[in-house]
Design an enzyme around this catalytic site. Structure first.
Site, PDB file in Angstrom:
ATOM      1  N   LEU A   1      24.723  35.351  -7.299  1.00 22.79           N
ATOM      2  CA  LEU A   1      24.418  34.643  -6.052  1.00 22.79           C
ATOM      3  C   LEU A   1      24.907  33.201  -6.178  1.00 22.79           C
ATOM      4  CD1 LEU A   1      22.697  34.368  -3.315  1.00 22.79           C
ATOM      5  CD2 LEU A   1      20.851  33.582  -4.790  1.00 22.79           C
TER       6      LEU A   1
ATOM      7  N   HIS B   1       6.265  19.282   0.416  1.00 21.01           N
ATOM      8  CA  HIS B   1       7.560  19.401  -0.262  1.00 21.01           C
ATOM      9  C   HIS B   1       7.400  20.183  -1.571  1.00 21.01           C
ATOM     10  CE1 HIS B   1       9.178  16.800   2.740  1.00 21.01           C
ATOM     11  NE2 HIS B   1       8.629  15.687   2.291  1.00 21.01           N
TER      12      HIS B   1
ATOM     13  N   ASP C   1      12.466  23.498   7.227  1.00 15.97           N
ATOM     14  CA  ASP C   1      11.764  22.454   7.987  1.00 15.97           C
ATOM     15  C   ASP C   1      10.264  22.763   8.107  1.00 15.97           C
ATOM     16  OD1 ASP C   1      11.590  20.083   9.361  1.00 15.97           O
ATOM     17  OD2 ASP C   1      12.316  20.881  11.274  1.00 15.97           O
TER      18      ASP C   1
HETATM   19  C1  IPE Z   1      16.582  18.664   8.914  1.00 15.38           C
HETATM   20  O1  IPE Z   1      15.215  18.469   9.075  1.00 15.38           O
HETATM   21  C2  IPE Z   1      17.005  18.292   7.523  1.00 15.38           C
HETATM   22  C3  IPE Z   1      16.493  19.136   6.449  1.00 15.38           C
HETATM   23  C4  IPE Z   1      15.772  20.209   6.578  1.00 15.38           C
HETATM   24  C5  IPE Z   1      16.874  18.736   5.127  1.00 15.38           C
HETATM   25  P1  IPE Z   1      14.616  17.133   9.736  1.00 15.38           P
HETATM   26  O2  IPE Z   1      13.165  17.330   9.832  1.00 15.38           O
HETATM   27  O3  IPE Z   1      15.106  15.960   8.991  1.00 15.38           O
HETATM   28  O4  IPE Z   1      15.329  17.151  11.162  1.00 15.38           O
HETATM   29  P2  IPE Z   1      14.897  16.537  12.570  1.00 15.38           P
HETATM   30  O5  IPE Z   1      14.764  15.071  12.367  1.00 15.38           O
HETATM   31  O6  IPE Z   1      13.595  17.160  12.960  1.00 15.38           O
HETATM   32  O7  IPE Z   1      15.999  16.934  13.493  1.00 15.38           O
HETATM   33  C1  IPE Z   2      11.650  19.501   5.694  1.00 15.31           C
HETATM   34  O1  IPE Z   2      10.351  19.204   6.061  1.00 15.31           O
HETATM   35  C2  IPE Z   2      12.058  18.838   4.385  1.00 15.31           C
HETATM   36  C3  IPE Z   2      13.047  17.747   4.531  1.00 15.31           C
HETATM   37  C4  IPE Z   2      13.586  17.346   5.643  1.00 15.31           C
HETATM   38  C5  IPE Z   2      13.442  17.068   3.308  1.00 15.31           C
HETATM   39  P1  IPE Z   2      10.005  17.868   6.856  1.00 15.31           P
HETATM   40  O2  IPE Z   2       9.738  16.790   5.859  1.00 15.31           O
HETATM   41  O3  IPE Z   2      11.038  17.558   7.855  1.00 15.31           O
HETATM   42  O4  IPE Z   2       8.644  18.277   7.561  1.00 15.31           O
HETATM   43  P2  IPE Z   2       8.217  18.009   9.066  1.00 15.31           P
HETATM   44  O5  IPE Z   2       9.345  18.491   9.930  1.00 15.31           O
HETATM   45  O6  IPE Z   2       8.006  16.541   9.182  1.00 15.31           O
HETATM   46  O7  IPE Z   2       6.978  18.800   9.252  1.00 15.31           O
HETATM   47 MG    MG Z   3      11.347  18.072   9.806  1.00 16.61          MG
END
Ligand code: IPE
Ligand code: IPE
Ligand code: MG
Length: 236
Positions: A127, A33, A16
């Site tokens: 792995l 990303h 995240d």
């Molecule tokens: C959780 O992250 C999903 C992934 C890392 C793939 P999100 O950014 O989508 O989750 P919330 O919305 O903050 O809970």
């Molecule tokens: C995690 O990073 C990747 C996915 C959920 C696909 P985010 O896209 O949720 O990034 P933030 O949380 O908005 O910073």
């Molecule tokens: Mg996120």
């Protein structure tokens, strides 16, 4: 505790903070990303080097379909590109890729890449990399309940024979041991529908660092945190 007990057999990561990382540097979310893929590569190497046997990465949640279409498309495209670019190295490192999650909502192109990477890496025995893609733990549990109920209705399974193992065996993760250690980057302290059944006794770690900054050094730091934990499983 012996050394092998200090290394988790299975690490699961909620990757995240890509968007926030990008914004903080004046970049587009998408660039977060892209840098996140570099973190994935480094963590696979670090897991392999440390003798971790299973690494699960939460790459796309069921709820992530609710993001703007441009971002969803960009994530799908990045997945396809990464599969093509990374497969040879994964094969060379003995990494087997297994996907968990729904399979019925992807485009044909994404589906074919998904099948391709599982097929091409099937012989990897160092792995197991589990990619949670269109994954939702509640959806997984609901699907398992439905399939057990069907087997009860058909007389294949008796109600009194249903046990915890029956549930585990009907999840996407049937062949994968429960995670020992769950890491979520970016300082958020929640599971967001990730491995709810499987995480019952997992140790949790919520570092502040954003996923694009979670490289080998951070991975090693996480292993130190795990090694310092005492797992009691309800006992004394
Ligand atoms: C959780 O992250 C999903 C992934 C890392 C793939 P999100 O950014 O989508 O989750 P919330 O919305 O903050 O809970
Ligand atoms: C995690 O990073 C990747 C996915 C959920 C696909 P985010 O896209 O949720 O990034 P933030 O949380 O908005 O910073
Ligand atoms: Mg996120």
């Amino acid at each position: 505790m012996g050394n092998s007990e200090r290394i988790p057999t299975h690490i699961a990561i909620i990757m995240d903070g890509n968007g926030r990382w990008a914004k903080s540097l004046g970049k587009e979310r998408y660039e977060g990303h892209i840098e996140g893929v570099n973190s994935v590569r480094e963590c696979i190497k670090a897991a392999r080097r440390n003798g971790v046997r299973y690494l699960t990465l939460y790459a796309f949640s069921t709820e992530n379909w609710g993001r703007p279409i441009e971002e969803v498309d960009a994530l799908m495209e990045l997945f396809c590109k990464s599969v093509i670019a990374e497969t040879p190295e994964l094969v060379a490192q003995g990494v087997r890729v297994v996907m968990i999650g729904r399979r019925d909502r992807f485009s044909e192109r994404v589906c074919s890449h998904l099948q391709q990477i599982e097929q091409d890496t099937a012989a990897g025995d160092k792995l197991t990399l589990v990619l949670a893609f269109d994954y939702s733990s509640r959806d997984e549990i609901t699907t398992a309940v439905r399939s057990i109920a069907q087997r009860v209705a058909s007389g294949e399974v008796k109600v009194e024979d249903i046990c915890e193992q029956t549930v585990s065996e009907n999840l996407y993760t049937a062949a994968i041991p429960d995670p020992d250690f769950i890491i979520r980057t970016s300082g958020e302290c929640r599971l967001s529908n990730f491995l709810l059944w499987q995480s019952s006794y997992a140790e949790m770690y919520f570092p502040e660092v954003m996923w694009p900054d979670f490289k080998q050094e951070e991975f090693d730091k996480a292993l130190e945190v795990y090694a310092s934990r005492e797992r009691r499983y309800g006992k004394l």
